[in-house]
Scaffold this motif. Structure first.
Motif, PDB file in Angstrom:
ATOM      1  N   ILE A 199       0.838  -1.195   0.000  1.00  0.00           N
ATOM      2  CA  ILE A 199       0.000   0.000   0.000  1.00  0.00           C
ATOM      3  C   ILE A 199       0.873   1.246   0.000  1.00  0.00           C
ATOM      4  O   ILE A 199       0.650   2.182  -0.762  1.00  0.00           O
ATOM      5  CB  ILE A 199      -0.958  -0.039   1.192  1.00  0.00           C
ATOM      6  CG1 ILE A 199      -1.952  -1.173   0.949  1.00  0.00           C
ATOM      7  CG2 ILE A 199      -1.671   1.288   1.375  1.00  0.00           C
ATOM      8  CD1 ILE A 199      -2.959  -1.384   2.001  1.00  0.00           C
ATOM      9  N   ALA A 200       1.918   1.222   0.827  1.00  0.00           N
ATOM     10  CA  ALA A 200       2.809   2.386   0.897  1.00  0.00           C
ATOM     11  C   ALA A 200       3.461   2.669  -0.457  1.00  0.00           C
ATOM     12  O   ALA A 200       3.712   3.816  -0.803  1.00  0.00           O
ATOM     13  CB  ALA A 200       3.871   2.160   1.960  1.00  0.00           C
ATOM     14  N   GLU A 201       3.703   1.610  -1.243  1.00  0.00           N
ATOM     15  CA  GLU A 201       4.373   1.817  -2.529  1.00  0.00           C
ATOM     16  C   GLU A 201       3.397   2.008  -3.671  1.00  0.00           C
ATOM     17  O   GLU A 201       3.778   2.036  -4.841  1.00  0.00           O
ATOM     18  CB  GLU A 201       5.296   0.623  -2.820  1.00  0.00           C
ATOM     19  CG  GLU A 201       6.458   0.551  -1.838  1.00  0.00           C
ATOM     20  CD  GLU A 201       7.242  -0.745  -1.932  1.00  0.00           C
ATOM     21  OE1 GLU A 201       7.138  -1.433  -2.974  1.00  0.00           O
ATOM     22  OE2 GLU A 201       7.946  -1.068  -0.957  1.00  0.00           O
ATOM     23  N   GLY A 202       2.122   2.085  -3.347  1.00  0.00           N
ATOM     24  CA  GLY A 202       1.134   2.344  -4.385  1.00  0.00           C
ATOM     25  C   GLY A 202       0.857   1.158  -5.293  1.00  0.00           C
ATOM     26  O   GLY A 202       0.324   1.309  -6.386  1.00  0.00           O
ATOM     27  N   LEU A 203       1.191  -0.056  -4.836  1.00  0.00           N
ATOM     28  CA  LEU A 203       0.926  -1.239  -5.661  1.00  0.00           C
ATOM     29  C   LEU A 203      -0.488  -1.768  -5.467  1.00  0.00           C
ATOM     30  O   LEU A 203      -1.008  -2.494  -6.309  1.00  0.00           O
ATOM     31  CB  LEU A 203       1.943  -2.334  -5.339  1.00  0.00           C
ATOM     32  CG  LEU A 203       3.345  -2.044  -5.860  1.00  0.00           C
ATOM     33  CD1 LEU A 203       4.369  -2.985  -5.226  1.00  0.00           C
ATOM     34  CD2 LEU A 203       3.388  -2.170  -7.381  1.00  0.00           C
ATOM     35  N   LEU A 204      -1.091  -1.449  -4.325  1.00  0.00           N
ATOM     36  CA  LEU A 204      -2.488  -1.818  -4.093  1.00  0.00           C
ATOM     37  C   LEU A 204      -3.229  -0.575  -3.599  1.00  0.00           C
ATOM     38  O   LEU A 204      -2.721   0.144  -2.730  1.00  0.00           O
ATOM     39  CB  LEU A 204      -2.599  -2.908  -3.019  1.00  0.00           C
ATOM     40  CG  LEU A 204      -2.213  -4.332  -3.395  1.00  0.00           C
ATOM     41  CD1 LEU A 204      -2.357  -5.252  -2.178  1.00  0.00           C
ATOM     42  CD2 LEU A 204      -3.095  -4.850  -4.533  1.00  0.00           C
ATOM     43  N   PRO A 205      -4.426  -0.326  -4.113  1.00  0.00           N
ATOM     44  CA  PRO A 205      -5.194   0.824  -3.633  1.00  0.00           C
ATOM     45  C   PRO A 205      -5.707   0.554  -2.213  1.00  0.00           C
ATOM     46  O   PRO A 205      -6.242  -0.525  -1.945  1.00  0.00           O
ATOM     47  CB  PRO A 205      -6.382   0.897  -4.603  1.00  0.00           C
ATOM     48  CG  PRO A 205      -6.102  -0.072  -5.692  1.00  0.00           C
ATOM     49  CD  PRO A 205      -5.100  -1.054  -5.192  1.00  0.00           C
TER      50      PRO A 205
END
Lengths: 321, 831
Positions: free
Chosen positions: B118-124
């Motif tokens: 989540i922190a890396e923007g891979l999952l919303p």
């Protein structure tokens, strides 16, 4: 308040009288104020009767301290008394109109593939969506939009929303109970602090902002000319909203106040269900709602309030401790 | 060769056909089976279909369908033709499924740990925190052994080009592995030669791997781990599978109430005491597992379970909170997540999916609605998928409106034209039909990695033109045969630290709940029978008499009925025949009246349901009949008499099953204890009413007393005269050859308690022997006197004590074997 550190004594008593003997009971307590930049719990004491067979402490996913109690022997009443001394600094109040336009906050909170979130943002995105007690609805968004006009600074808009709720909603303990859904609170325009907090959170989340439920205590003032009474207070709840880069800001829609030196924070969650002061499962039991007595008293009134008979067990710690 | 079954099989060129490569031409792996089929006539096929159905019925395989008006149980539907998959294709497929299990396990570890995805923007965040499947109370917990996903299932469909696509991930407590095994047992016997010649891989090794993997990851130190299978109970749609798997794996089948958490440790309440549980293989959804920290209104879970998990004292498989991954909305994000977490390309594609929470995806979905299937983004929403092309007019615009209102709650998926396989239909003489099929594959965790079941549950669409395969609607399934090039592996190749023998739990781990329900089943069925006898005697007298007068004989009978609890206690207000009749009818059929026959029958049904897997189908048949014995409720005395006769006969059948139809294990003994305790209490109560009556009235009451004790025939055969007090008292209290007498119950209880005490290592309750001695010493000659008042009083007092003893024995059984409240049972003195 003017920048001076204030000290309060808080006593929170809960008494369950069960209709039938309870053979086994698990209880989770979220009763002690957490440490915050402006808040320190300088002494605390928990008294439980009967003595639990086992007590454990852990920290929940939102950073709140939890005491877990387990009773394995038959009992017909349960008494929990938590006491603490709290020091509160004055918080720095931001200038409402200096905050960013609310749309830019909303957009900053939106998901974009591959964008990194810092620690504060990662913490905040947990408070953006539906939760047990908070729905996201167009009706809530519409209600909020009257305050969140285009381009309005986010803190100014949120302040306006808080004041609107305070004005349009009637404080009425008879209108709701702990299980009243937020949509019904909205329809009736009535409720208590918990309902107003849930409703305001629902409004903020419905327009894409992150908002959390804060559980705590409020210093109340006795009616003029009357003395302060033991047990006259109650637990309180308000709302905290996140602004990226600036942090969390606390709004109290029940009193149209920004939380400052009269608000003692216990902890927070997505809604009441995450941070209820006492949650338990019983084998046996049944019966009425617990009797709850909360007393918040400033340091200088402490000695005058408690008579010998009701003197609490917690001594006043020395300053600066 | 005559034009065979295969020539008549419809071949759809627009889709992949599993059996045929072209009309009339089987694929290589099907060749042997196709030739076998061509040699069979439709009549021979129908015969095989019948034996498949019979085998399913004989094994009692069922699938409960929600909201099925026909009742709870529906036979599992199995097509006799297996789906056959080639060794090469299988290697690719199983490697891909193993990779996906590995990936999802790491995704769970991240979501309940650092949340880097989540922190890396891979999952919303909306896909995770915006759904109820994410359990915040589970955040920060690392399960013992480090794995989150222990048994994983995935639904696959094959597109027209022959490639496989993932349709759904099952990550909580996936069902189907047990049904796959059951299918194998039946179908391998339907075509035994073909099965052998095709070198089909065996399934047993997979279950051993699962068993083994759990045992090796269990936090059990040097102890042999105890694993249990946690079921929501008999009302769950896959309860049969829970019971079947539990038996196969050698795990006790338990419900939440069988487990208790003490000092952060999970224990199973067994008839022999508390036993530590190390592994819980659960079929209970996340929400229901712990009412303390998850859903508070759940009565199915184990309060404090999460604390035990947090303390690392128990392995829950799959980890609590794993339901978060049962979301088709995640599919589009998995390729990048796989690169990030595993550094590998995702080996098997998910069906093309667009999560409508992203604006471009939403626009794409609305623009291509005809080619898409619209699904709820999260499993917890429990909404059916909708085919865009099947919607028109207002239905379509309503769907568009709902999607626009809450785009993040929807996911659009490409509509996969699923592959087809032959299904045998017996209608019209019998023929092959072509149906859409999908695979459910399984992977089990070991400390070294994932092992994929060399087989699958093939699920078949319920109709020729139906696209949605859902077991929730009830559906047909197939066995899945995986061919192997080499020899068929007989056992798993994994190095084992523990042998299977270590895992097998002997039948001594009978959960207390089973004992408790058997005990109460015994008490309730005995109580129904006794109450029915007394009420019948009363109803007969009222029906025959017809006057408004209640004579002393009837008054005594009504008092007796009140004493055993079947009749309300409100005596003396029978001002009319009508009022009395109403009161008696209520005692038969008023569910709301505690103690009525109806209320007892309902309680009996509840007890029986909890021990269903221990009862034979004949026994069930009688129980089912008893459940409807009073519907519609009788409105008149004659109807009530008829109903009571039926209830009594069925209760007598139950007594027969208890003695002659059940395995005599530790659990069974409690059924018998329940029966004996109940009969002792009832007989003692009834006889006291007569003994307390004035002498003349008492003599007149002996007739109904013999009736109520079902001893009238014995009495007449022995004495051939009107009932007199002494011989009746002898027959009903002291005669140890009369199975209805007080002495018989006491003797039986002494024997049963002695065996229980020996088997379960508990002290023998002393009350029974005391009672036995007092009965033996009682001087019956006192009843020869002209005036028996003193003798009657002495015997009445003895019987009152017998009644109290029955109650105290029942309490003691509860305290010792069922409740396990530590302090009380430890401190209770057993003098």
């Amino acid at each position: 308040m003017n920048g001076q550190t204030l000290r309060y004594h808080v006593r929170h008593e809960t008494l369950y009288r069960y209709e039938h003997p309870v053979r086994e009971s698990h209880q989770l307590l979220r009763l002690f104020p957490r440490a915050l930049p402006w808040q320190r719990c300088v002494a605390q004491h928990l008294g439980v009767s009967p003595e639990p067979d086992r007590t454990r402490s852990f920290t929940d996913a939102f950073g709140n301290g939890v005491r877990a109690l387990h009773f394995e022997h038959t009992h017909e009443r349960l008494e929990v008394r938590s006491e603490c001394w709290i020091e509160l600094d004055s918080r720095i109040m931001p200038l409402l109109d200096n905050s960013p336009a609310w749309e830019s906050v909303r957009d900053a909170m939106r998901y974009r593939a591959g964008r990194q979130l810092d620690g504060a943002m990662l913490e905040a995105v947990a408070f953006q969506f539906e939760s047990t007690e908070v729905r996201i609805k167009r009706a809530f968004a519409d209600y909020a939009t009257e305050c969140f006009t285009p381009g309005r600074p986010v803190l100014s808009a949120t302040d306006a929303l808080m004041r609107r709720i305070h004005e349009e909603f009637t404080f009425d303990p008879e209108a709701t109970d702990v299980s009243t859904p937020v949509i019904e609170v909205f329809e009736k325009r009535r409720g208590v602090c918990q309902d107003f907090a849930h409703f305001m959170i629902a409004c903020l989340r419905s327009i894409g902002l992150a908002a959390r439920y804060v559980s705590g205590y409020l210093l109340t003032r006795p009616p003029s000319g009357r003395p302060r009474l033991v047990g006259a207070d109650a637990t309180h709840a308000w709302v905290s909203m996140f602004v990226p880069g600036a942090g969390w800001f606390d709004f109290d829609p029940t009193n149209a106040l920004w939380a400052d030196q009269e608000h003692v924070t216990i902890g927070w969650g997505r809604d009441f269900a995450d941070i209820s002061p006492m949650r338990g499962v019983l084998l046996g039991g049944g019966g009425h709602a617990p009797e709850i007595a909360v007393t918040v008293v400033p340091e200088d009134e402490f000695a005058g309030l408690y008579t010998d008979a009701a003197l609490p067990g917690l001594d006043l710690p020395p300053r600066g401790g | 060769m005559p034009p065979g079954l295969i020539d008549a099989y419809p071949f759809a060129a627009a889709r992949h056909d599993e059996m045929l490569v072209a009309p009339g031409t089987p694929r290589a792996q099907w060749d042997l089976m196709a030739r076998r089929l061509e040699g069979l006539s439709p009549a021979a096929m129908n015969k095989r279909a019948r034996s498949v159905a019979d085998a399913i019925a004989a094994d009692g395989v069922t699938y409960n369908v929600y909201a099925d008006p026909k009742g709870m149980l529906r036979p599992w539907e199995l097509d006799m033709l297996p789906l056959i998959i080639d060794a090469d294709e299988w290697r690719t497929l199983s490697a891909a499924v193993g990779q996906r299990a590995r990936l999802l396990d790491r995704v769970l570890a991240d979501l309940y740990g650092p949340q880097n995805l989540i922190a890396e923007g891979l999952l919303p965040p909306a896909l995770i925190f915006g759904q109820r499947g994410y359990k915040w109370p589970c955040h920060g917990i690392t399960p013992p052994g480090g794995r989150f996903l222990h048994l994983y299932a995935v639904d696959l469909a094959r597109a027209p080009d022959g490639g496989w696509w993932v349709i759904a991930d099952r990550t909580q407590g996936p069902s189907g592995a047990g049904y796959a095994l059951q299918n194998r047992i039946v179908v391998s016997q339907t075509f035994p030669d073909t099965f052998r010649r095709l070198h089909v891989q065996k399934l047993a090794g997979f279950f051993r791997t699962l068993q083994d993997g759990l045992a090796r990851m269990a936090p059990s130190g040097q102890e042999a781990p105890l694993s249990v299978l946690l079921t929501p109970g008999p009302y769950n749609e896959t309860y049969f599978e829970h019971a079947f798997l539990a038996r196969y794996l050698g795990f006790p089948l338990v419900e939440g109430q069988d487990l208790t958490v003490r000092d952060d440790t999970v224990y199973l309440k067994t008839l022999r005491g508390l036993r530590r549980v190390h592994v819980i293989l659960r079929r209970l959804d996340d929400d229901f597992c712990d009412p303390l920290e998850l859903r508070a209104d759940s009565s199915l879970g184990v309060p404090g379970l999460l604390e035990a998990v947090r303390a690392g004292r128990v392995l829950v498989a799959n980890a609590l909170g794993s339901g978060v991954l049962e979301s088709a909305a995640l599919f589009g994000f998995l390729p990048a997540v796989s690169e990030r977490l595993l550094g590998e390309k995702l080996a098997i594609p998910s069906v093309a999916s667009w999560w409508c929470g992203e604006a471009p995806a939403l626009e794409h979905a609305l623009a291509h609605l005809d080619d898409l299937v619209i699904k709820p983004a999260f499993a917890s929403m429990r909404r059916e998928p909708v085919f865009g092309h099947a919607l028109a007019g207002s239905e379509r615009s309503e769907l568009v409106d709902s999607i626009r209102a809450q785009p993040h709650a929807y996911v659009a998926q490409e509509w996969v034209r699923m592959s087809q396989a032959p299904v045998w239909r017996t209608e019209g003489g019998g023929h092959l039909e072509s149906r859409s099929v999908g695979l459910r594959m399984f992977a089990a965790a070991t400390p070294e990695g994932y092992v994929v079941m060399p087989g699958a549950l093939t699920r078949v669409a319920p109709g020729g033109d139906v696209e949605v395969i859902s077991m929730q609607r009830g559906g047909l399934s197939k066995d899945t045969w995986i061919r192997t090039d080499g020899p068929v592996a007989r056992t798993t190749l994994l190095k084992k630290r523990l042998g299977t023998m270590d895992l097998m739990v002997s039948a001594t781990d009978v959960p207390s709940r089973v004992g408790e329900n058997l005990f109460w089943m015994g008490r309730h069925s005995e109580r129904c029978e006794a109450s029915a006898r007394v009420l019948r005697a009363a109803l007969r007298r009222v029906a025959a008499d017809g006057s408004d007068e209640v004579d002393d004989e009837l008054a005594g009978l009504l008092l007796a009925a009140a004493r055993i609890g079947v009749l309300g206690d409100e005596t003396g207000d029978e001002d009319s025949q009508a009022a009395l009749e109403r009161r008696l009818l209520a005692a038969v059929s008023d569910f709301g009246r505690a103690g009525s026959i109806a209320a007892n029958l309902r309680a009996l049904a509840l007890n029986a349901n909890h021990v269903r897997e221990r009862l034979s189908s004949d026994n069930w048949h009688v129980l089912n009949r008893l459940e409807v014995a009073l519907s519609p409720p009788p409105q008149a005395l004659d109807e009530a008499l008829g109903a009571l006769d039926r209830v009594m006969l069925d209760c007598i059948s139950l007594a027969g099953f208890a003695m002659d139809d059940m395995t005599r294990d530790e659990g069974w003994r409690f059924l018998i204890l329940g029966r004996r305790i109940e009969r002792l209490a009832a007989m003692a109560a009834l006889i006291q009413v007569v003994l307390h009556a004035p002498a003349d009235d008492g003599e007149r009451m002996l007739e109904w007393l013999l009736e109520a004790a079902n001893s009238i025939v014995t009495y007449r055969a022995r004495y051939r005269r009107a009932p007199e007090l002494l011989p009746v008292v002898h027959l009903l209290v002291f005669d140890t050859s009369n199975p209805h007498s007080v002495a018989f119950q006491v003797g039986a209880l002494a024997r049963e308690f002695e065996l229980t005490a020996r088997e379960l290592n508990h002290p023998m309750p002393p009350q029974v022997a005391v009672l036995e001695r007092r009965l033996a010493r009682f001087d019956l000659t006192a009843f020869e006197a002209e005036d028996c008042v003193a003798a009657s009083a002495r015997l009445a007092s003895l019987l009152a004590d017998a009644q109290l003893t029955a109650q105290s024995l029942s309490d003691e059984v509860h305290q010792r074997f069922f409740i396990h409240t530590v302090r009380e049972s430890r401190l209770r003195s057993v003098a």
